[in-house]
Design an enzyme around this catalytic site. Structure first.
Site, PDB file in Angstrom:
ATOM      1  N   ALA A  28       1.005  -1.246   0.015  1.00 14.52           N
ATOM      2  CA  ALA A  28      -0.047  -0.161  -0.102  1.00 14.52           C
ATOM      3  C   ALA A  28       1.108   1.230  -0.037  1.00 14.52           C
ATOM      4  CB  ALA A  28      -1.064   0.148   1.232  1.00 14.52           C
ATOM      5  N   GLY A  45       0.582  -5.007   0.846  1.00  9.63           N
ATOM      6  CA  GLY A  45      -0.504  -4.985   0.355  1.00  9.63           C
ATOM      7  C   GLY A  45      -0.210  -5.793  -1.215  1.00  9.63           C
ATOM      8  N   GLU A  91       4.427  -4.614   7.588  1.00  8.68           N
ATOM      9  CA  GLU A  91       3.780  -3.708   8.190  1.00  8.68           C
ATOM     10  C   GLU A  91       4.069  -3.375   9.707  1.00  8.68           C
ATOM     11  OE1 GLU A  91       2.459  -6.023   6.186  1.00  8.68           O
ATOM     12  OE2 GLU A  91       0.792  -5.476   4.946  1.00  8.68           O
TER      13      GLU A  91
HETATM   14  N1  CAA Z   1       4.601   3.286  -0.889  1.00  9.61           N
HETATM   15  C1  CAA Z   1       5.039   4.333  -1.458  1.00  9.61           C
HETATM   16  N2  CAA Z   1       6.045   4.637  -2.171  1.00  9.61           N
HETATM   17  C2  CAA Z   1       6.845   3.323  -2.474  1.00  9.61           C
HETATM   18  C3  CAA Z   1       6.309   2.189  -1.750  1.00  9.61           C
HETATM   19  C4  CAA Z   1       5.306   1.907  -1.022  1.00  9.61           C
HETATM   20  N3  CAA Z   1       4.716   0.950  -0.435  1.00  9.61           N
HETATM   21  N4  CAA Z   1       7.593   1.466  -2.112  1.00  9.61           N
HETATM   22  C5  CAA Z   1       8.455   1.966  -2.876  1.00  9.61           C
HETATM   23  N5  CAA Z   1       8.101   3.215  -2.922  1.00  9.61           N
HETATM   24  C6  CAA Z   1       8.515   4.356  -3.732  1.00  9.61           C
HETATM   25  C7  CAA Z   1       9.967   4.803  -2.935  1.00  9.61           C
HETATM   26  O1  CAA Z   1       9.596   5.698  -1.945  1.00  9.61           O
HETATM   27  C8  CAA Z   1      10.797   5.560  -4.028  1.00  9.61           C
HETATM   28  O2  CAA Z   1      10.314   6.668  -4.382  1.00  9.61           O
HETATM   29  P1  CAA Z   1      11.367   7.841  -4.622  1.00  9.61           P
HETATM   30  O3  CAA Z   1      12.022   7.455  -5.814  1.00  9.61           O
HETATM   31  O4  CAA Z   1      10.358   9.016  -4.725  1.00  9.61           O
HETATM   32  O5  CAA Z   1      12.173   7.990  -3.413  1.00  9.61           O
HETATM   33  C9  CAA Z   1      10.494   4.436  -5.174  1.00  9.61           C
HETATM   34  O6  CAA Z   1       9.247   3.656  -4.683  1.00  9.61           O
HETATM   35  C10 CAA Z   1      11.569   3.545  -5.406  1.00  9.61           C
HETATM   36  O7  CAA Z   1      11.936   2.938  -3.945  1.00  9.61           O
HETATM   37  P2  CAA Z   1      13.145   2.478  -3.511  1.00  9.61           P
HETATM   38  O8  CAA Z   1      13.972   3.760  -3.900  1.00  9.61           O
HETATM   39  O9  CAA Z   1      12.938   2.598  -1.959  1.00  9.61           O
HETATM   40  O10 CAA Z   1      13.705   1.266  -4.099  1.00  9.61           O
HETATM   41  P3  CAA Z   1      14.486   0.234  -3.578  1.00  9.61           P
HETATM   42  O11 CAA Z   1      15.081  -0.730  -4.590  1.00  9.61           O
HETATM   43  O12 CAA Z   1      15.675   0.967  -2.682  1.00  9.61           O
HETATM   44  O13 CAA Z   1      13.899  -0.663  -2.414  1.00  9.61           O
HETATM   45  C11 CAA Z   1      11.716  -1.774  -1.576  1.00  9.61           C
HETATM   46  C12 CAA Z   1      12.921  -1.129  -2.934  1.00  9.61           C
HETATM   47  C13 CAA Z   1      12.640  -2.637  -0.884  1.00  9.61           C
HETATM   48  C14 CAA Z   1      10.440  -2.349  -2.142  1.00  9.61           C
HETATM   49  C15 CAA Z   1      11.440  -0.359  -0.652  1.00  9.61           C
HETATM   50  O14 CAA Z   1      11.028   0.643  -1.637  1.00  9.61           O
HETATM   51  C16 CAA Z   1      10.589  -0.410   0.225  1.00  9.61           C
HETATM   52  O15 CAA Z   1      10.887  -1.034   1.402  1.00  9.61           O
HETATM   53  N6  CAA Z   1       9.309  -0.183  -0.053  1.00  9.61           N
HETATM   54  C17 CAA Z   1       8.163  -0.308   1.002  1.00  9.61           C
HETATM   55  C18 CAA Z   1       7.718  -1.900   1.214  1.00  9.61           C
HETATM   56  C19 CAA Z   1       6.542  -1.704   2.176  1.00  9.61           C
HETATM   57  O16 CAA Z   1       6.800  -1.529   3.437  1.00  9.61           O
HETATM   58  N7  CAA Z   1       5.653  -2.169   1.909  1.00  9.61           N
HETATM   59  C20 CAA Z   1       4.220  -2.301   2.760  1.00  9.61           C
HETATM   60  C21 CAA Z   1       3.447  -1.239   2.974  1.00  9.61           C
HETATM   61  S1  CAA Z   1       2.044  -1.361   4.086  1.00  9.61           S
HETATM   62  C22 CAA Z   1       0.927  -1.961   3.589  1.00  9.61           C
HETATM   63  O17 CAA Z   1       0.956  -2.755   2.458  1.00  9.61           O
HETATM   64  C23 CAA Z   1      -0.224  -2.178   4.384  1.00  9.61           C
HETATM   65  C24 CAA Z   1      -1.203  -3.221   4.039  1.00  9.61           C
HETATM   66  O18 CAA Z   1      -1.342  -4.250   4.270  1.00  9.61           O
HETATM   67  C25 CAA Z   1      -2.302  -2.758   3.332  1.00  9.61           C
END
Ligand code: CAA
Length: 260
Positions: free
Chosen positions: A66, A111, A134
Site C-alpha cells: 500500500a 498489500g 507492516e
Molecule cells: N509506498 C509508497 N512509495 C513506495 C513504496 C510504497 N509501498 N514502495 C516503494 N516506494 C517508492 C519509494 O519511496 C521510492 O520513491 P522515490 O524514488 O520518490 O524516493 C521509489 O518507490 C523506489 O523505491 P526505493 O528507492 O525504496 O527502491 P529500493 O530498490 O531501494 O527498495 C523496496 C525497494 C525494498 C521495495 C523499498 O521501496 C520498500 O521497502 N518499500 C516499501 C515496502 C513496504 O513496506 N510495503 C508495505 C506497505 S504497508 C501495506 O502494504 C499495508 C497493507 O497491508 C495494506
C-alpha cells in the site's frame, strides 16, 4: 474504461492486468485500488475472457505494498476506510468466477503480497521477494494478510513472517507453499499464460464450481463444506459440458466445451 495506474490487456480469451505506478514500485493508492476493482468487474462481465493474470509493470516490482506516503497522515477512521477498500478489492479478486493467476515478477510486499494471496495460483519469478513488513511501519497487514496468509502457509509460519516483518525470496516462498512454481524472470509471463490456457481448456463451469467449492469450503466446517461440494457436484450434471466431457471420453475424442 480508461485506466491510469493499471494496464488491462486482452490476448485471445486471457486478460492480463498490470499494476503500473513505476514511480512508486506499483504501490497501491486509492485510485489504483479502484482501478483494479473496475478491471476485475470488466473481466467478470466479459464473456470472451476465461482467466485473469495479475502482474506488475516493469521488471522490479509486482506491487511494493500500500502507498506509504498516502497512509502516513491518515486518521484512525481514514485508515479503517482504506483497509476496507483494499479488502473489498482483494475479495473481488478472490471471488471472481474465473481463475486468477498472480505472476509475481518482483517485490510483493505488504498489500502486494496480499494481492497475490487473493489470487488462486501464485507463480513467482526467481527475483520475486515476498513479505508482510507492516509491523515495521507501525501497522498490521490490512488488505487480508492476517487472514489469508495463515490459511495458505499455516498459522505458525504466517505469524513468524508477520511478526518479524522479514522478507523472503522466491525459493523460500516455494518451500513454504506460498507460491506454486518459480520460473526465470524472462519466462514467468509465458508460463503464467501457459497455465491459464491449460485451465481454460477444461470445462469452464466445472472450474468455476471447483473454485467456489474450495473458497466457500475453506471458510466453514468440514460437514458444511462437503454439503457445498455435493451441491456443486450435482449442479455439474445440469450442464451441457458434463454431457460433452463424458461423451467425449466414452467415444475416445477430444471434448469441445461451450461453457453451458
Ligand atoms: N509506498 C509508497 N512509495 C513506495 C513504496 C510504497 N509501498 N514502495 C516503494 N516506494 C517508492 C519509494 O519511496 C521510492 O520513491 P522515490 O524514488 O520518490 O524516493 C521509489 O518507490 C523506489 O523505491 P526505493 O528507492 O525504496 O527502491 P529500493 O530498490 O531501494 O527498495 C523496496 C525497494 C525494498 C521495495 C523499498 O521501496 C520498500 O521497502 N518499500 C516499501 C515496502 C513496504 O513496506 N510495503 C508495505 C506497505 S504497508 C501495506 O502494504 C499495508 C497493507 O497491508 C495494506
Amino acid at each position: 474504461m480508461a485506466y491510469k495506474n493499471i494496464i488491462l490487456e486482452k490476448e485471445d480469451s486471457l486478460a492480463i492486468l498490470k499494476v503500473n505506478r513505476p514511480q512508486a514500485l506499483n504501490a497501491l493508492n486509492n485510485e489504483t485500488l479502484r482501478e483494479i476493482k473496475a478491471a476485475v468487474m470488466e473481466v467478470k462481465d466479459d464473456e470472451t475472457v476465461g482467466a485473469l493474470i495479475i502482474t506488475g509493470a516493469g521488471d522490479k516490482a509486482f506491487v511494493a505494498g500500500a502507498d506509504i506516503s498516502f497512509m502516513e497522515n491518515l486518521s484512525a477512521v481514514e485508515g479503517r476506510d482504506f483497509g476496507l477498500l483494499g479488502q473489498d478489492v482483494f475479495t473481488a479478486v478472490e471471488n471472481l468466477e474465473k481463475p486468477v493467476i498472480a505472476a509475481v515478477n518482483g517485490f510483493a510486499l505488504g498489500g502486494g503480497c496480499e494481492l497475490a494471496l487473493a489470487s488462486d495460483i501464485r507463480l513467482a519469478s526467481q527475483k520475486a521477494v515476498f513479505g508482510q513488513p507492516e509491523v515495521s511501519l507501525g501497522i498490521t497487514p490490512g488488505f487480508g494478510g492476517t487472514q489469508r496468509l495463515p490459511r495458505i502457509i499455516g498459522e505458525g509460519r504466517a505469524k513468524e513472517l508477520i511478526f518479524s516483518a522479514r522478507s523472503i525470496d522466491a525459493q523460500e516462498a516455494y518451500r513454504i507453499g506460498l507460491v506454486n512454481q518459480v520460473y526465470p524472470p524472462e519466462s514467468l509471463l509465458e508460463e503464467a499464460k501457459k497455465m491459464a490456457r491449460t485451465i481454460m481448456a477444461n470445462a469452464p463451469l466445472a472450474v468455476r464450481f471447483s473454485k467456489a467449492a474450495i473458497n466457500k469450503g475453506m471458510q466453514t466446517d468440514i460437514d458444511s463444506a462437503l454439503a457445498i461440494e455435493a451441491d456443486l457436484f450435482g449442479l455439474c450434471f445440469s450442464t451441457q459440458d458434463q454431457k460433452e466431457g463424458m461423451n467425449a471420453f466414452v467415444n475416445k475424442r477430444k471434448p469441445a466445451f461451450i461453457c453451458q
